[in-house]
Write a protein that holds these residues in place. Structure first.
Motif, PDB file in Angstrom:
ATOM      1  N   GLU A 220      13.793  43.271  34.070  1.00  0.00           N
ATOM      2  CA  GLU A 220      14.841  44.289  34.108  1.00  0.00           C
ATOM      3  C   GLU A 220      14.680  45.326  32.998  1.00  0.00           C
ATOM      4  N   ILE A 221      14.120  44.888  31.868  1.00  0.00           N
ATOM      5  CA  ILE A 221      13.943  45.782  30.723  1.00  0.00           C
ATOM      6  C   ILE A 221      12.454  45.895  30.407  1.00  0.00           C
ATOM      7  N   VAL A 248      16.044  52.367  25.180  1.00  0.00           N
ATOM      8  CA  VAL A 248      15.488  52.028  26.492  1.00  0.00           C
ATOM      9  C   VAL A 248      15.056  53.317  27.192  1.00  0.00           C
ATOM     10  N   GLN A 253      19.374  51.274  32.313  1.00  0.00           N
ATOM     11  CA  GLN A 253      19.017  50.101  31.516  1.00  0.00           C
ATOM     12  C   GLN A 253      20.026  49.853  30.398  1.00  0.00           C
TER      13      GLN A 253
END
Length: 260
Positions: A220-221, A248, A253
């Motif tokens: 996800e990151i 980010v 995010q």
């Protein structure tokens, strides 16, 4: 420095000191190896590839030698500026080093070709220094499966030594350290003998936060996430007060990290 030199010259053996660069594909275990060699966790380790963005420096010292390790970002073909900066960092580490360790994954190597490591071999071409081949994660393969891997890779490049190791289980690491020490020049230690890194406390705090982000959020990151320590306050008898800013790539995010 006078005190260090006095210590060195009074030893029976000549003291050796130098730099060692660890290179390889993303996620082959370079950070795990350096942590094992130093005996302490100084480089973040996650299942997510490309978590090492800085040329993290770890220092191993005993009565005979000081080995200064440069843990480089995983080698890849640059796609944007961050990648280019990471590859420049890896190239600088190789240029600075007295010994270069090229690490491969035993599990992947047994079912792939050495030609898939063209980038690593390009980085090694023309270097006038000792290069070792480290075959990591040998605890996950049969011993006989390593023989064709060793034959194929040594045909591609004249490695000084080949070390089958398991960085996670500390297999082969003591033999590796002993061999590296012999390749280093006779020189007093560059750093105080009780040092394990030249990085600041703030740096390690930011790296620990990055590691936890990768562990919690996985895909996800992205690994381009950066952590900036804006305040580090220590008070006697109290917990340290640390303020950090996390950068980010996209606004979406932010929501993932902050939550509802």
């Amino acid at each position: 420095m006078e005190n260090l030199e006095t210590t060195v010259t009074t030893n029976k053996k000549e003291f050796r000191c130098g730099y060692v660069a660890i290179i390889g594909e993303p996620n082959v275990g370079k950070s795990t190896l350096m942590n094992a060699l130093i005996g302490q966790k100084i480089s973040i380790v996650t299942p997510k590839p490309q978590t090492t963005r800085h040329k993290v420096l770890g220092i191993f010292t005993n009565e005979d030698c000081q080995i200064v390790f440069l843990d480089t970002p995983g080698l890849l073909k640059p796609k944007y500026r961050l990648h280019e900066a990471m590859m420049n960092s890896a190239r600088a580490a190789i240029n600075d080093a007295d010994v270069v360790l090229m690490m491969i994954d035993a599990v992947r190597a047994k079912s792939s070709s050495a030609k898939e490591h063209e980038l690593e071999f390009q980085f090694l071409q023309g270097i006038n220094k000792s290069a070792y081949l480290l075959i990591n994660k040998i605890d996950a393969v049969e011993k006989q499966e390593l023989l064709p891997v060793i034959a194929e890779y040594t045909a591609q490049f004249p490695f000084k030594e080949v070390f089958p190791i398991s960085a996670l289980n500390n297999q082969g690491t003591s033999e590796l350290l002993a061999s590296i020490a012999k390749e280093l020049p006779v020189h007093p230690p560059f750093y105080p003998t009780d040092s394990i890194s030249e990085q600041s406390e703030r740096f390690f705090v930011s790296e620990i936060i990055r590691e936890k982000i990768f562990e919690k959020y996985r895909e996800e990151i992205p690994y381009s996430t950066t952590v900036d320590i804006v305040q580090f306050k220590e008070e006697d008898g109290k917990k340290d007060e640390i303020h950090a800013e996390i950068y980010v790539e996209r606004d979406t995010q932010k929501g993932i990290l902050i939550g509802k």
